[in-house]
Scaffold this motif. Structure first.
Motif, short mmCIF file in Angstrom:
data_model
loop_
_atom_site.label_atom_id
_atom_site.label_comp_id
_atom_site.label_asym_id
_atom_site.label_seq_id
_atom_site.Cartn_x
_atom_site.Cartn_y
_atom_site.Cartn_z
N VAL A 1548 0.86 -1.18 0.00
CA VAL A 1548 0.00 0.00 0.00
C VAL A 1548 0.90 1.23 0.00
N SER A 1549 0.74 2.10 -0.99
CA SER A 1549 1.54 3.32 -1.10
C SER A 1549 0.60 4.52 -1.16
N TRP A 1550 1.13 5.68 -0.80
CA TRP A 1550 0.35 6.89 -0.84
C TRP A 1550 1.29 8.07 -1.12
N GLN A 1551 0.69 9.19 -1.47
CA GLN A 1551 1.47 10.40 -1.71
C GLN A 1551 1.36 11.33 -0.51
N GLU A 1552 2.46 11.98 -0.21
CA GLU A 1552 2.52 12.84 0.98
C GLU A 1552 1.49 13.96 0.88
N PRO A 1553 0.68 14.15 1.91
CA PRO A 1553 -0.32 15.21 1.86
C PRO A 1553 0.30 16.57 2.12
N HIS A 1554 -0.43 17.61 1.75
CA HIS A 1554 0.02 18.97 2.06
C HIS A 1554 -0.14 19.24 3.54
N CYS A 1555 0.82 19.88 4.14
CA CYS A 1555 0.74 20.23 5.57
C CYS A 1555 1.64 21.43 5.81
N GLU A 1556 1.17 22.37 6.64
CA GLU A 1556 1.97 23.56 6.94
C GLU A 1556 3.15 23.25 7.84
N LYS A 1557 3.03 22.14 8.56
CA LYS A 1557 4.12 21.74 9.45
C LYS A 1557 4.66 20.39 8.99
N ASP A 1558 5.76 19.98 9.59
CA ASP A 1558 6.41 18.75 9.17
C ASP A 1558 5.56 17.55 9.52
N ILE A 1559 5.50 16.58 8.56
CA ILE A 1559 4.82 15.31 8.80
C ILE A 1559 5.68 14.48 9.77
N MET A 1560 5.03 13.94 10.79
CA MET A 1560 5.75 13.13 11.78
C MET A 1560 5.62 11.63 11.51
N GLY A 1561 4.60 11.23 10.82
CA GLY A 1561 4.41 9.81 10.55
C GLY A 1561 3.03 9.55 9.99
N TYR A 1562 2.75 8.26 9.78
CA TYR A 1562 1.47 7.85 9.20
C TYR A 1562 0.89 6.69 9.98
N CYS A 1563 -0.39 6.47 9.78
CA CYS A 1563 -1.08 5.30 10.35
C CYS A 1563 -1.88 4.64 9.25
N VAL A 1564 -1.70 3.33 9.11
CA VAL A 1564 -2.43 2.55 8.11
C VAL A 1564 -3.36 1.60 8.86
N LYS A 1601 -7.39 2.48 5.30
CA LYS A 1601 -7.42 3.90 5.63
C LYS A 1601 -6.00 4.35 5.93
N VAL A 1602 -5.63 5.49 5.39
CA VAL A 1602 -4.30 6.05 5.63
C VAL A 1602 -4.47 7.50 6.07
N LYS A 1603 -3.80 7.89 7.14
CA LYS A 1603 -3.84 9.26 7.60
C LYS A 1603 -2.45 9.66 8.06
N ALA A 1604 -2.20 10.98 8.04
CA ALA A 1604 -0.88 11.52 8.40
C ALA A 1604 -0.98 12.29 9.72
N GLN A 1605 0.18 12.42 10.41
CA GLN A 1605 0.23 13.08 11.71
C GLN A 1605 1.29 14.18 11.68
N SER A 1606 0.96 15.31 12.30
CA SER A 1606 1.93 16.37 12.53
C SER A 1606 1.88 16.74 14.02
#
Length: 1825
Positions: A1548-1564, A1601-1606
């Protein structure tokens, strides 16, 4: 009085309509609403008119309906047609010519009437024949002409065999003598080739003649000619040969054959290859041969078209035979399809086989006779039927020459031609003479047919100023025709009365005229607004408000009329839910409800009988399996006063009364025969159960045999026992003082020997629990011992059951997953056959095993076919059951039955019943033993025979990969249906522990066979490496029938595998046969086994823990089989070559026979002999050597009857597919340009598929101006042939690419269709349809191969918050009133939509990150409107576009175009949209609006080389986004990409989402789509954007489901649903087959939503069935809510899985946008949603509608310093200006910008819009600080 008379007449008319209405199609007389008598009769057959002036009902209706309503039969007006046979001479078989009878028929038809005519035909055995040979004389046919000249004698012999009365002629053709077809240089015109004639178009060389010698002599003088282009002008020649009847010499009563010989394709009318196309006039279809019989109009007329040739050849009864070479065969094969009868033959290159082609073609023509009707008027349809009445297809009439054939012609006059009544057609279209004849005949039946359009006589004599018409009209055919302004049925209402009060239109009890649904017209007549919905004298009835049944209005079996359902014929009830027929109540004997119930509303109401009954009150088949069990206790208590109901209270509860008889009926004459053993006395009683003879009796008829069958009793054996006991007693008394301690026990033992004192028997399991390690298991079953205590006399049968995973709690996630009851699973079934086991049965290839396997399959398939959905049994094997008592030498049969999961109880009952009877149909079985299992439970029985104290239960262990680490099975002894034993230890638990293995050891096969002559048996042991390293396993041999040191040398030891080693060989020495054994006859099969054990270092044992080695005394027999299971050939192949291979024992000769099966033209067979050393031989079939044309077909070849030293392998049959060949090239490539780097390419299916297309391949390559590759070619294979579309992303900007597409069928790949395009040179435009997940999408940066590769596109996979399924439209992607944001990478596109029904005020606010700072914009838009002016009424809406560019003076840099995206705006404007030249305008026209899209031209916006500026541009390009997320929270990942790594593994791959701050990680997160445990994978490295998941189940849909964390928290989730499809192990449906292919799929949403407005407050919603749902569709869920909030969310349930489904939604509010979602409800849960938004707009309900549609487009590009804060306020004011019809819009923009330098800028812009004839003039003022 007049008003109520009018209302009364209208009401009576509608009431009559209610009583008789059904579908409009069923009663076209009533539906026609005929205004006159003649119009009524002309409506169609069966229509009648009632002229009775006192008749109140509809005057035009079916005759039976009018009479039923009271119209006198004597006054009724009807019409009759006629049929006359004018000439009918009988066929004279003595005349050797084609004949038909009758010869002439005259018929008239009422519209819609059909008539039959019986026709006889006669074809002579050798009738007259005219054979005309038309040959291509281009230079390439020189050798063909020479061969034909040498065939004089053979040609004479051929035509003499075909006919006794023949003529033969010859013609030649080349092409038009004009450029570019012919070389027009003078030298070439005189002699195009050496020794050749000048070019020509067509010449008739030899007129049809019976003198063969003259024909041959003239043919010898001919020379070849020539032309330039490859296609020839043969169509000119064919037409002239057909129409020049006298010049060619065609005879009247002969069969006309035209043999057309060429090796080239053909020119046809306006074929595009001819530069003269469109210049020359059409062919006039006349004869143009001069005195030399040469065609003279070739350069003045175009070629004829194909339809012209078909028509003219049919008109002149000429049958074409196309004799062509392989170069053009496919063209003429396609051409053949257009002719009613024609043949195509394949010529050799030199035409040497032309006579054979002609012979076979003529035989084929005579064998395929068809009938046709020539010159048929347009108003008629014809069908031809066989004498049995069946409609015949082409070639169905098998009329043998020399005999009279018969058929029927059905001629039908159409009632309607489209929407036009047939009587309104022109005279020549509804009358004429047609000729009906067989295709090979000249003679035919001349049928003069005409449509009868009757005129009523009463219309010719009207009664003027009749009293019934109140003197205000004429009485015509009983109906008033009013004068002038008089109205009403009796002309009693004047138009002047319309000024009266509208109270005449108010219904009783109502307050509004016409119930608020219509307008009140003259004379109090209501005209309904929407007649399709409202009806009645006061429009008071709503056609959509009738009762609904089964989800359909009036059950879809009637119409809603006057507020009630008017049912169709055969239906009744308030909702037409009841059929009048009792066909649904008819039982299997032809009676109604089996005489035990009444048929009410199509269903049987059955009387209570105590048994389960079917829907027709018959005993249920499944209930019959329980008849004996259900009646057992009652029959026992009523007759013998014993059993579990022996108390009177319980016995009186029985639903029937049994009685005793001296003799029972035979078993085939009753419902069931029963027998049981009475536990009270160990006797057996017998009885029968049948339906009662008297239907009034409720219970069953139970007859009990008055005598029981008891075992013999004798007391003689007690005498010696008593003497012995007396002596023993004396001995005990004497020794009592010494042995007193054991006295008591001895006494009890003695008493136990007495029958009266013996204790009862007990049965139960021997152990309480078993603990097993999965790695040490050697079988998937465990033989669990069951013991019996007490006296072992008599037989006891114990039933048992097994339940898997009893350790799981009811709330366990896997326990909550309910299996699909319709799922087809495998049921292992075991029975004990009444046959002793032999070693031959253990060998699957032996003759005994094969015969017994067939017997088992035949009988079990016949028995289990009663189970709905059951398939044939398979995988049948035979074995012995150890520890099975006295019957352990009998054969145990194991087989597998595939059936729906829900049928498990029925299979168990059916198996048990047959086992009890001792027969499974004709298969003899031993009662007392059976087993039936699923993948999670099992049930069976074992038998203790007399004297047996222990037997084994063969318990399945249900080993599966998804098992828990520690799982538990429970085996339970249920009851003892036969015997008197009681159950003791009832339960035993089996615990299986699964260890994590580093390696898996296994034999490659379960059995090997070696010859003694081999000397050594090499046994391979394989190792599957999971974690590499060193490991060990022990092996050991053990005797079966082979003995160590006599047949082989035993081996044992330990194998050590080093890192990377996967296989080792164990040699076992085989010993020579001893002299004594060599002399023995009937030698036993010698076998030994080798076992694996004791794996170490974390290894475990795999599938085959034991292998059996068979030692043969003779060399291993040869095995012969087909090399491939399928062979593919084409119809052009000269031969079919099918290879057969031989394995083993190559040194001796071997023979096998072969034969064809199911071939159309031949039945072949023969031997195939292999010599010493030969390993492959070919079976060669010559298709040309057999009669009939070579056509596509499929047949089988079979190998059988091998020689004694050989056998047939597993591929004993092969499938031979003969097709037309590879496919042609695909249709024209089309490109939908999305941006300079993204395109969608599509193509059409090849014109010549030559069988089903299976795949497409797309190759695209970057090229230079010289068409040379400048980069690597990318290849994409599309396995779904229905998806002829591909979206390609991330192409190189401004790079030219070559795209090539080809198709594949079962034969192979076809040629490429190619196209070249540079996307940068094309105008970008939005997609006309949404991208859906089923369309393959490829990314040019993702690699060369895309197998098993599937993407979800960003536009599609946006999901609403909280959704559990992917949605076609998500939170931030909407249409018609909400902004659409698609933020792709540079080169993508952004789209936003507005509609006229949008809210008049909108606010957008966004927050974005700049190049080191942030940017905030706030936009408020207010529309203030006023009425427009009146000077220019033709003005239309327009578009205002403004560009605001902000930058500091000091920064004036450039930046690259490819980093900028064009904005695309979609909206609704008037259909007269102005010319948007330069804007790339595309349009889609609809009835009321035009949907338009345009893209602004790409232009430089400034110059800057700074990466910071580019970053700012990238972020500021999203100025329209609605900032719903908090600052710093990541957006949704923009794309999910799934790549299959195996049947259970996925990347499972995804493209980095836009975020004003640095991405810290993801959850699948992922879980099964139908529910279950949610699993989570945390990705702590933000640089990683993919995970690999290994533990998936094959063929199961998963939700990811994939989501990003900052630092600010978690962002929203991106969802996707995916399934890995692969083949699975039949024994374990969750285990994939090793090496099987796997592919990705995703469920699809329902089809596009289609909205149809029914009224201002209701609409109809329809959609198509999902192409690929996640399971079987049960229905749909539809939700409806207001788009901008307010009101409740409404939900609708729609049942069914139709291809197209619709729903009527009432109670909507006009001018309010609604959002609809449709979701399929399936057996696996819910599928993806389809979303749509719709507004029902009124003509005056919108504040903006009076100014047409207004669309505002703002394009803002900013170059800013680090910190920028902007506030933008935009106000738009519509002014009343006499010079502007739509008013004037003034736009004032105030922008306040703050930077770190405290710079403030105010920009004011006034835009004046002048609208003149649809154009837009824009004035801009630009200020810069």
């Amino acid at each position: 009085m007049g008003r109520w008379t009018l209302h009364l007449s209208v009401g009576l008319g509608l009431l009559a309509l209610l009583l008789t209405c059904c579908y409009a199609e069923a009663n076209y007389c009533l539906a026609s609403k005929a205004k006159s008598c003649s119009e009524c009769l002309q409506t169609g057959i069966g229509c009648a008119y009632c002229p009775d002036e006192n008749f109140d009902g509809p005057r035009c209706d079916l005759e039976k309906n009018i009479i039923a309503r009271g119209c006198g039969a004597a006054t009724l007006i009807t019409a009759q047609s006629s049929k006359v046979i004018n000439s009918e001479e009988k066929i004279n078989v003595a005349l050797q010519k084609s004949q038909v009878s009758p010869q002439r028929v005259t018929m008239s038809f009422l519209p819609g009437e059909e008539k039959l005519v019986n026709v006889e035909v006669f074809a002579p055995t050798k009738g007259p024949l005219d054979l005309y040979i038309l040959m291509d004389f281009s230079n390439s046919m020189a050798d063909d002409l020479d061969n034909l000249k040498r065939m004089g004698n053979e040609l004479a012999s051929l035509v003499e065999n075909l006919s006794d009365d023949y003529t033969i002629g010859f013609g030649k053709f080349v092409d038009k003598v004009i450029e570019p077809q012919t070389d027009m240089r003078p030298s070439k015109l005189s002699q195009p080739w050496p020794d050749s004639d000048p070019p020509f178009s067509f010449q008739n060389v030899i007129k049809l003649t019976s003198e063969l010698s003259d024909f041959t002599n003239k043919l010898q003088k001919e020379r070849i000619s020539g032309n330039l282009d490859a296609p020839e002008g043969g169509f000119d020649a064919i037409l002239q040969a057909a129409v020049c009847r006298d010049k060619i010499g065609w005879r009247d009563h002969s069969t006309h054959l035209l043999v057309f010989s060429t090796e080239s394709a053909f020119h046809y009318e306006a074929d595009g290859a001819n530069v003269l196309s469109g210049i020359l006039p059409r062919n006039d279809e006349q004869c143009h041969l001069d005195a030399d019989d040469k065609y003279t109009e070739d350069i003045r007329q175009d070629y004829p078209s194909i339809p012209t040739l078909v028509r003219l050849l049919g008109k002149h009864n000429i049958i074409p035979i196309f004799a062509v070479t392989n170069h053009s065969y496919t063209y003429y094969k396609k051409l053949q399809e257009y002719f009613p009868i024609a043949e195509v033959g394949l010529l050799q290159e030199d035409t040497s086989n032309i006579l054979q082609v002609m012979d076979s073609a003529f035989k084929s023509i005579r064998s395929k006779m068809s009938i046709r009707a020539e010159e048929k008027p347009k108003a008629f349809e014809t069908q031809f039927l066989s004498t049995s009445g069946k409609v015949a297809q082409y070639g169905d009439f098998n009329f043998r020459p020399g005999t009279i054939g018969k058929f029927m012609m059905k001629l039908t006059a159409q009632r309607l031609n489209g929407e036009q009544p047939v009587c309104q057609m022109s005279p020549d279209e509804k009358a004429g003479t047609m000729k009906v004849k067989p295709t090979t005949f000249n003679a035919g039946v001349n049928v003069e047919a005409s449509v009868l359009c009757p005129v009523c006589e009463c219309e010719k004599t009207p009664l003027p100023r009749a009293a019934r018409c109140n003197g205000n009209g004429d009485l015509v055919c009983g109906k008033c025709q009013c004068y002038g302004d008089w109205l009403g049925s009796f002309c009693n209402c004047s138009l002047a009365d319309s000024v009266k009060s509208k109270s005449q239109c108010v219904a009783p009890g109502e307050t509004e005229p016409c119930s608020g649904h219509g307008d009140c017209m003259a004379c109090g007549t209501c005209v309904c607004y929407n007649p399709e919905q409202f009806e009645g004298p006061y429009c008071q009835y709503d056609k959509t408000q009738c009762p609904i049944y089964g989800g359909f209005l009036c059950n879809d079996r009637g119409s809603c009329v006057m507020g009630q359902c008017a049912c169709a014929d055969g239906w009744e009830g308030t909702a037409c839910e009841c059929p009048k027929s009792n066909q649904t109540c008819v039982d299997s004997k032809g009676g109604v409800c089996n005489g035990r119930g009444t048929c009410v509303c199509g269903r049987c109401n059955c009387q209570s009988s105590g048994l389960e009954l079917t829907s027709t009150c018959e005993p249920n088949f499944l209930a019959q399996l329980e008849v004996c069990e259900a009646t057992r206790s009652c029959a026992q208590c009523q007759t013998w006063k014993t059993g579990e109901k022996k108390e009177d209270e319980k016995c009186k509860e029985c639903p029937f009364q049994s009685y005793t008889v001296t003799e029972l009926k035979e078993s085939d004459k009753v419902l069931d025969s029963c027998s049981f053993r009475d536990k009270d006395d160990d006797c057996t009683y017998y009885y029968t159960v049948d339906n009662p003879r008297d239907p009034a009796v409720k219970g069953m008829d139970v007859q009990v045999l008055e005598k029981k069958e008891c075992p013999p009793t004798s007391l003689l054996w007690l005498l010696p026992l008593l003497l012995f006991l007396l002596l023993l007693l004396a001995l005990l008394l004497l020794c009592c003082w010494k042995y007193c301690a054991c006295c008591k026990s001895c006494w009890q033992s003695c008493l136990a020997l007495l029958p009266c004192c013996r204790r009862g028997r007990m049965v139960g399991f021997k152990e309480d629990e078993y603990l097993l390690r999965q790695s040490l298991l050697t079988s998937d079953h465990l033989d669990t011992p069951m013991v019996r205590t007490g006296p072992p006399k008599g037989t006891d049968v114990v039933r048992w059951k097994v339940t898997d995973n009893v350790h799981r709690a009811p709330t366990h996630p896997q326990a909550l997953i309910k299996p699909n009851p319709k799922e087809i699973i495998q049921f292992p079934v075991s029975l004990r056959l009444n046959r002793l086991f032999s070693e031959n049965l253990s060998r699957l290839e032996s003759r005994d095993a094969e015969q017994l396997r067939k017997e088992v399959a035949d009988n079990l398939n016949e028995v289990y076919k009663q189970i709905p959905g059951a398939q044939k049994v398979q995988k049948t094997t035979f074995r012995m059951q150890r520890n099975a008592g006295k019957r352990q030498d009998y054969t145990i049969m194991d087989t597998v039955l595939s059936a729906p999961r829900a049928s498990y109880p029925d299979i168990v009952k059916l198996t048990e019943k047959n086992v009890q009877s001792g027969n499974v149909r004709d298969l003899k079985v031993k009662p007392g033993y059976y087993a039936v299992a699923t993948d999670r439970e099992a049930m069976g029985a074992v038998e203790f025979q007399e004297g047996v104290e222990s037997v084994d239960v063969h318990v399945p262990l249900f080993i599966k990969d998804e098992d828990d680490v520690k799982k538990q099975l429970q085996v339970e002894a249920i009851d003892v249906p036969l015997g008197i034993a009681e159950i003791g230890k009832r339960l035993v638990n089996i615990t299986i522990i699964k260890e994590h293995a580093s390696s898996v050891f296994s034999f490659l096969q379960p059995a090997y066979t070696y010859s003694r002559q081999d000397g050594v048996a090499n046994i391979p042991i394989s190792r599957e490496i999971i974690e590499d390293g060193r490991t060990h396993v022990t092996y050991r041999t053990r005797d079966l029938t082979a003995k160590e040191k006599k047949d082989y040398v035993t081996v044992d030891g330990e194998l050590t595998y080093g890192p990377g080693e996967t296989q080792k060989m164990v040699p076992v020495r085989l010993l020579e046969l001893g002299e004594k054994d060599g002399l023995l006859e009937d030698k036993q099969v010698k076998q030994f086994v080798m076992d694996l054990s004791n794996p170490r270092q974390g290894a475990k044992l795999g599938r085959y823990l034991r292998t059996t080695v068979t030692i043969t005394d003779q060399p291993e027999p040869s095995v012969m089989m087909f090399k491939k299971g399928t062979q593919n050939f084409t119809t052009s192949d000269p031969t079919y070559t099918i290879p057969v291979v031989r394995t083993r024992n190559h040194d001796s000769p071997a023979t096998v026979k072969w034969r064809t099966k199911k071939a159309q033209r031949f039945e072949l067979s023969g031997p195939l002999k292999f010599g010493p050393g030969e390993t492959e031989k070919d079976i060669v079939i010559d298709p040309k050597s057999h009669p009939g044309p070579i056509q596509p077909e499929t047949f089988q070849l079979e190998l059988f009857d091998p020689s004694s030293n050989a056998s047939v392998g597993e591929r004993k049959t092969t499938l031979v597919n003969v097709t037309d060949g590879i496919p042609g090239e695909p249709g024209r490539l089309a490109f939908n340009v999305i941006s300079p780097t993204v395109t969608e390419v599509s193509w059409a299916e090849p014109a010549e598929t030559n069988s089903n297309i299976t795949a497409y391949e797309v190759i695209y390559t970057p090229i230079d101006n010289e068409m040379k590759p400048v980069g690597a070619a990318k290849k994409v294979k599309i396995d779904n042939p229905k998806k002829r579309m591909l979206l390609i992303e991330k192409l190189q900007s401004a790079q030219t690419y070559q795209y090539k597409v080809r198709a594949k069928n079962s034969i192979g790949w076809g040629p490429f269709r190619d196209a070249t395009i540079n996307l940068a040179s094309q105008p970008a435009r939005p997609l006309s349809i949404p991208i859906i997940p089923d369309v393959p999408i490829v990314n040019t940066e993702a690699g060369d191969e895309y197998d098993r590769y599937l993407m979800y596109r960003n536009e599609v996979m946006k999901s609403p918050a909280g959704s559990k399924t992917p949605s076609v439209s998500g939170d931030d992607y909407t249409m018609n009133g909400k902004w659409d944001q698609n933020f792709l990478f540079p080169g993508g596109s952004g789209t936003r939509n507005m509609s006229a029904s949008s809210s008049p005020m909108s606010t957008l606010s966004s927050n974005y990150r700049g190049a080191g700072g942030s940017f905030t914009t706030e936009t408020s838009t207010t529309y203030m409107t006023g009425p427009g002016g009146s000077r220019r009424q033709d003005m239309v809406g327009g578009v205002h576009t403004s560009e605001v560019i902000m930058r500091k003076r000091s920064e004036n840099r450039g930046y690259a175009d490819e980093n900028i995206r064009d904005s695309i705006v979609m909206g609704e404007v008037s259909s007269k949209f102005p010319d948007l030249s330069g804007f790339g305008y595309t349009g889609m026209q609809s009835s009321s609006h035009s949907q338009f899209s345009y893209s602004l031209p790409q232009a430089p916006r400034g110059k800057s080389q700074s990466s910071d500026i580019n970053e700012a541009l990238y972020n500021l390009d999203r100025v329209l986004q609605d900032a719903r997320l908090s600052p710093g929270v990541p957006d949704t990942p923009s794309r999910l990409v799934f790549s299959a790594l195996g049947p259970t593994a996925l990347k499972v791959s995804w493209q980095e989402p836009h975020c004003e701050k640095d991405i810290m990680g993801y959850c699948v997160l992922y879980q099964l789509l139908n529910g279950g445990e949610v699993k989570c994978i945390n990705v702590t490295n933000p640089a990683e954007n993919s995970v690999i998941i290994q533990d998936l189940l094959p063929n199961h849909s998963y939700l990811f489901k994939v989501k990003a964390q900052s630092q600010e928290g978690w962002g929203p989730e991106r969802e996707g649903v995916i399934t890995i499809e692969s083949a699975v192990d039949p024994k374990s449906p969750l285990s994939p087959m090793p090496g099987s292919p796997f592919t990705l799929s995703t469920p699809s949403a329902p089809g596009p939503l289609v909205f149809t407005a029914l009224s201002p407050d209701s609409l109809q919603l329809s959609w198509d069935k999902p192409r690929k749902p996640n399971g079987d569709i049960l229905g749909y869920v539809v939700t409806c809510e207001q788009l901008h909030g307010g009101g409740d969310v409404r939900s609708f349930q729609v049942n069914g899985d139709s291809t197209e489904t619709s729903l009527t939604v009432p109670n909507l509010t006009e001018n309010v946008p609604y959002k609809f979602k449709v979701q399929a409800r399936t057996t696996q849960g819910f599928g993806p949603e389809r979303e749509g938004i719709i507004t029902i707009e009124s003509q005056d309900g919108s504040a903006l509608s009076q100014y047409n549609s207004q669309s505002l487009v703002r394009r803002e590009v900013f170059q800013m310093p680090a910190e920028v804060s902007t506030r933008t306020n935009v106000s738009h004011t519509m002014l009343n200006d006499p010079y502007f019809s739509d008013g004037m819009m003034m736009t004032t923009t105030s922008q306040h910008t703050e930077t770190s330098g405290m710079m403030t800028q105010i920009t004011k812009e006034v835009v004046q819009r002048s609208v003149m004839g649809g154009t837009t003039v824009t004035k801009k003022m630009f200020y810069e600080s």
